[in-house]
Design an enzyme around this catalytic site. Structure first.
Site, PDB file in Angstrom:
ATOM      1  N   ASP A   7      72.635   0.712 -78.073  1.00  0.00           N
ATOM      2  CA  ASP A   7      71.439   1.515 -77.837  1.00  0.00           C
ATOM      3  C   ASP A   7      70.226   0.583 -77.905  1.00  0.00           C
ATOM      4  OD1 ASP A   7      69.726   3.751 -77.591  1.00  0.00           O
ATOM      5  OD2 ASP A   7      69.597   3.954 -79.766  1.00  0.00           O
ATOM      6  N   GLU A   9      66.346   1.786 -78.135  1.00  0.00           N
ATOM      7  CA  GLU A   9      65.282   2.269 -79.012  1.00  0.00           C
ATOM      8  C   GLU A   9      65.841   2.611 -80.394  1.00  0.00           C
ATOM      9  OE1 GLU A   9      62.337   5.050 -77.266  1.00  0.00           O
ATOM     10  OE2 GLU A   9      63.591   4.881 -75.477  1.00  0.00           O
ATOM     11  N   ARG A  46      58.883  17.097 -73.861  1.00  0.00           N
ATOM     12  CA  ARG A  46      57.945  15.986 -73.706  1.00  0.00           C
ATOM     13  C   ARG A  46      57.084  16.149 -72.455  1.00  0.00           C
ATOM     14  NH1 ARG A  46      62.580  11.409 -74.888  1.00  0.00           N
ATOM     15  NH2 ARG A  46      62.220  11.144 -77.139  1.00  0.00           N
TER      16      ARG A  46
END
Length: 201
Positions: A7, A9, A46
């Site tokens: 991954d 982030e 978002r």
């Protein structure tokens, strides 16, 4: 042959959306895949906030340009790449990732993309494949590779559990408590040692 699936982030670089939340002064944007397992729900949440505040891709990219890898991440990545092939498997977007990948020494990344309208607002997003991290691991395994995976969030659990070995890195207490069978680490040196053990087994 082994491929390490990482991954990005929270593992190699700070969370982009948290950095943008702090820069924009919108705390609601701090919500990430550590908090919300449903990625589609999270992204529409978002996008609604971005539209409400008239913030587009350019404003996000300005913040991303100021983000550096986590301390020790580049060195960890370089050492891991000496041991095996490495692919960053991320649910971020190519329009977000480019400057970060450059700072990490240009490793291979599999990620997604956003769609912008004429005003530069994020109108939609396109996943490379459904359930992209787990699907990527399955495809690599079908091609004859063994995978070893690490991540910090709900959307990493599939690829971690389906790999020959998998680890949580700097994850939340809730995720670690719900997955006590997955080794969890907080320091890059310990994570590298875990990869070395898995590669030698």
């Amino acid at each position: 042959m082994y491929i390490a699936c990482l991954d990005m982030e929270g593992v190699l670089v700070p969370e982009i959306w948290i950095a943008f939340a702090e820069a924009s002064g919108i705390p609601e944007l701090r919500r990430t895949t550590r908090d919300e397992p449903d990625y589609d729900k999270l992204m529409h949440y978002r996008m609604d906030i971005l539209n409400e505040h008239h913030l587009g891709l350019a404003q996000i990219q300005e913040v991303i340009a100021t983000i550096d890898p986590l301390p020790g991440a580049r060195e960890f990545l370089d050492q891991l790449r000496d041991l095996c092939q490495v692919i960053i498997v991320s649910d971020t977007f190519e329009q977000f990732a480019k400057p970060l990948i450059t700072k990490l020494g240009r490793p291979t990344i599999f990620c997604n993309s956003v769609v912008t309208d004429e005003q530069g607002m994020i109108a939609d997003y396109v996943m490379r494949v459904g359930n992209s991290k787990l699907t990527t691991v399955h495809c690599l395994q079908d091609a004859g590779f063994e995978t070893i995976a690490t991540g910090d969030s709900y959307n990493d659990l599939g690829m971690i559990k389906e790999s020959k070995a998998g680890f949580l890195f700097r994850s939340t207490d809730a995720i670690k408590a719900a997955n006590p069978d997955i080794p969890a680490y907080e320091e890059f040196d310990d994570l590298l040692t875990a990869f070395k053990r898995a590669l030698a087994s």
